[in-house]
Structures are given as structure tokens and as C-alpha cells.
Design a protein around this motif. Structure first.
Motif, short mmCIF file in Angstrom:
data_model
loop_
_atom_site.label_atom_id
_atom_site.label_comp_id
_atom_site.label_asym_id
_atom_site.label_seq_id
_atom_site.Cartn_x
_atom_site.Cartn_y
_atom_site.Cartn_z
N SER A 143 -9.41 -2.70 4.67
CA SER A 143 -8.71 -1.67 3.90
C SER A 143 -8.37 -0.48 4.78
O SER A 143 -7.26 0.07 4.70
CB SER A 143 -9.58 -1.22 2.72
N SER B 137 1.90 -2.93 -6.04
CA SER B 137 1.18 -2.88 -4.77
C SER B 137 0.21 -4.04 -4.63
O SER B 137 0.12 -4.67 -3.57
CB SER B 137 0.43 -1.55 -4.65
N ALA B 138 -0.50 -4.35 -5.70
CA ALA B 138 -1.45 -5.47 -5.69
C ALA B 138 -0.73 -6.79 -5.47
O ALA B 138 -1.22 -7.67 -4.75
CB ALA B 138 -2.23 -5.50 -7.00
N THR C 174 -11.75 2.76 -5.89
CA THR C 174 -11.16 1.61 -5.20
C THR C 174 -12.13 1.01 -4.19
O THR C 174 -12.14 -0.21 -3.99
CB THR C 174 -9.85 2.01 -4.49
N HIS D 56 -7.80 -1.89 -0.80
CA HIS D 56 -6.73 -2.89 -0.89
C HIS D 56 -7.11 -4.22 -0.25
O HIS D 56 -6.42 -5.22 -0.48
CB HIS D 56 -5.45 -2.33 -0.27
N THR E 156 0.21 -7.05 -1.72
CA THR E 156 -0.94 -7.26 -0.84
C THR E 156 -1.56 -8.64 -1.06
O THR E 156 -2.00 -9.29 -0.11
CB THR E 156 -1.99 -6.16 -1.08
N LEU F 31 0.84 -1.20 0.00
CA LEU F 31 0.00 0.00 0.00
C LEU F 31 0.87 1.25 0.00
O LEU F 31 0.53 2.26 -0.64
CB LEU F 31 -0.92 0.00 1.22
N SER G 80 -5.87 4.68 -2.18
CA SER G 80 -6.62 3.44 -2.36
C SER G 80 -7.27 3.04 -1.03
O SER G 80 -6.57 2.88 -0.03
CB SER G 80 -5.70 2.32 -2.85
#
Length: 328
Positions: A246, A218-219, A120, A64, A222, A50, A61
């Protein structure tokens, strides 16, 4: 070389302490803290992801938990349904999440501030609805889903102590990769976009490309943390992947400090410690965290780690000035 070693000494000392903690806790009978350590490592990876998109590239975002869920469920499903070894399903699930993150970021890269945050949030809600109403009930819907422990070359990480060391090594590797990214040309482009996207575009930086790249990295982070979570607790249900998760990621990041290597570490440890302390007040946890987050934003906007670093720099700067004046 000696100067490099001195600058890295606090990090090396922290790693050595982390490696020795299970022995200490096992000897004292406090095995509960080993479990907390396992959670710390996977949350540090998630929050570091993140931080790449929020702290370094300036994209907000609040969804997440969706990538956390994609990593968790995809890894579990690939292992349960196709019998793919867990260590491979974790990476496959993370790559799938990275691709989805890129597909989401491409049209959303033109959005800023609250428009991006709303997009998001909507994405997080879509993923949540897919989980609870999955085709053929493959996710278990509201019943949840069981998963196998992580296994590497036939060696299962099926105890808290074993998973602790697996999580610690993963955490070190992901933080090292993050350090290399932010010190590279890509990281400098992220920071330029965060500071002023129009100026960055004027300097020839492909703003959309780097925003998509930040979201994709980032994805991946996570989602890998989500996969770790699945194979650590070995049971997941939709309640873990709501917008509250999140928000918890954001709280951890803001508490520790954005755009730093150790900020997410400090934030995760602080928030998880407070979570255990406030467990008797579970109904009011989010309210208390909300108030504390407002205090952090107003009083120490740089987060705990950022404030400590700033204070240390001021202190050393003041001592150097005094030293220079006394020499004169």
C-alpha cells in the motif's frame, strides 16, 4: 480537429513507442525489460485507481493492497475451484472488490484525515489475516497459490511478450475510462469534494454518494491490477499484499503526481526503475524511498509530472508574453 490532434500527439507518440518496445528489446536480447513493462502496466492501473480516490476526491487510503489482494486471490480461486475462464474471473473479482470498497466507504465516508487512513490500514490488515488463515486453506495460507495464465478466446497470454501487449491494451483502456470519468459530472463532483467537502455539500452535491463512488471505482481498478498480477506471475503469496505494498502505491502516486492522467505512469516507471537500481540495497529500499518521498513532498509537491507540466506552462506563458511585448 487539428488542434485536438496536436494536444494528443505526446500521448499517441507514447503509445506507439510502447507498442514497438518488445520488438526492440527482443532484437537486442533485453527480454528482462519486457517483464518490467508488464509490471509497469498493471501497477499503472492500480495507482490510477488510487489516484481517483486520493488525488481527485481527497480521501486518504493506506490499505489499497487489500483490494489488490482481493482481485488477485478471488480471480485465482474462481478459476482454480470453479474453472471459470480467467478473463471473466478478473472482472468478477474486480466487481466483488468494488462492492466491498463501497461497503467500506459508506460508514468511513464521514471520517477524515488520519481517522480514514487508520480505517483503511485496519481493513488491509483484516484482509491479510483472512488470506493467511482462510477457511479450508482455500488461499493456500502462507504457502501461497498457483494460477493459470490469461486466455482470451483460446489464445493464451503465456509469455512475457504476449502479456505485455495484453497489459498495454488494458492500461490504455483503463486510462481512457479514467480520463472520461474525471472530465464528467462525476469527476467534477470528486474535485469539488476534494477542495472543500462542506462547500460541495452546500452546492447540492451528495458528498457521501460520490465518496462511495470514488472508493468503489478505485477498488475496481486496483483489484483488476491484482488479478493481472496473479495471472502474470502465476503464483501469489501473502507477502505481496502487506501494508508495504500500500505504501509503495502511495510512493508511486506521489512521485509521479496526483490528479493527473500521466502522473501515475511517470511515478510507476520512476519507482520501478529505482527499485531495480537499488536492488543491491534491498534491506534499505523502504528507508531510501521514505527519504526520497519526503524530498519530493518538500521540493516538488506536485510530483515529477506535475512539476514538468507547471514548468512547461510557465515557459510557454513567458514566451507568449515576450512575443506580445515584441509585437507591441
Amino acid at each position: 480537429m487539428l488542434g485536438l490532434i496536436k494536444t494528443k500527439m505526446p500521448v499517441l507518440a507514447l503509445i506507439l513507442v510502447a507498442f514497438s518496445l518488445p520488438t526492440f528489446f527482443t532484437a537486442t536480447g533485453n527480454t528482462f525489460f519486457i517483464m518490467v513493462g508488464c509490471l509497469v502496466f498493471l501497477y499503472v492501473i492500480a495507482v490510477s485507481g488510487l489516484d481517483i480516490v486520493f488525488g481527485y476526491s481527497g480521501q486518504i487510503s493506506i490499505g489499497h493492497a487489500a483490494f489488490f489482494a482481493i482481485g488477485a486471490y478471488m480471480s485465482g480461486i474462481l478459476n482454480n475451484e470453479l474453472n471459470i475462464p480467467v478473463i471473466f474471473t478478473m472482472f468478477i473479482a474486480s466487481v466483488i472488490a468494488a462492492v466491498i470498497g463501497a461497503l467500506l466507504a459508506y460508514p468511513a465516508s464521514k471520517l477524515v484525515f488520519h481517522f480514514l487512513s487508520l480505517a483503511t490500514i485496519a481493513f488491509g490488515e483484516i484482509v491479510y489475516q483472512i488470506i493467511v488463515n482462510s477457511p479450508g486453506g482455500i488461499t493456500g495460507n502462507f504457502r501461497g497459490m498457483f494460477a493459470s495464465p490469461v486466455s482470451l478466446f483460446g489464445f493464451p497470454f503465456n509469455s512475457n511478450v504476449r502479456f505485455y501487449y495484453f497489459g498495454l491494451i488494458c492500461c490504455i483502456l483503463f486510462l481512457l475510462v479514467k480520463h472520461l470519468i474525471v472530465r464528467s459530472k462525476v469527476g467534477r463532483a470528486f474535485i469539488a469534494i476534494r477542495e472543500n467537502s462542506r462547500a460541495a455539500d452546500g452546492m447540492g452535491i451528495d458528498v457521501r454518494k460520490y465518496k462511495v463512488m470514488a472508493f468503489s471505482i478505485s477498488a475496481f481498478y486496483t483489484a483488476f491490477a491484482g488479478a493481472m498480477f496473479t495471472h502474470f506471475v502465476r503464483y501469489i503469496s501473502p507477502e505481496t499484499f502487506t501494508i508495504q505494498q500500500s505504501i509503495m502505491f502511495i510512493i508511486m502516486l506521489l512521485f509521479g503526481g496526483t490528479a493527473s492522467l500521466l502522473g501515475p505512469v511517470v511515478g510507476v516507471v520512476t519507482v520501478l526503475t529505482l527499485t531495480e537500481v537499488l536492488r543491491p540495497l534491498q534491506e534499505f529500499q523502504m528507508l531510501i524511498f521514505g527519504v526520497m518521498m519526503l524530498l519530493v513532498i518538500v521540493v516538488i509537491p506536485g510530483g515529477i509530472w506535475g512539476t514538468m507540466v507547471s514548468a512547461f506552462k510557465k515557459l510557454t506563458g513567458g514566451l507568449q508574453k515576450k512575443g506580445g511585448a515584441s509585437d507591441a
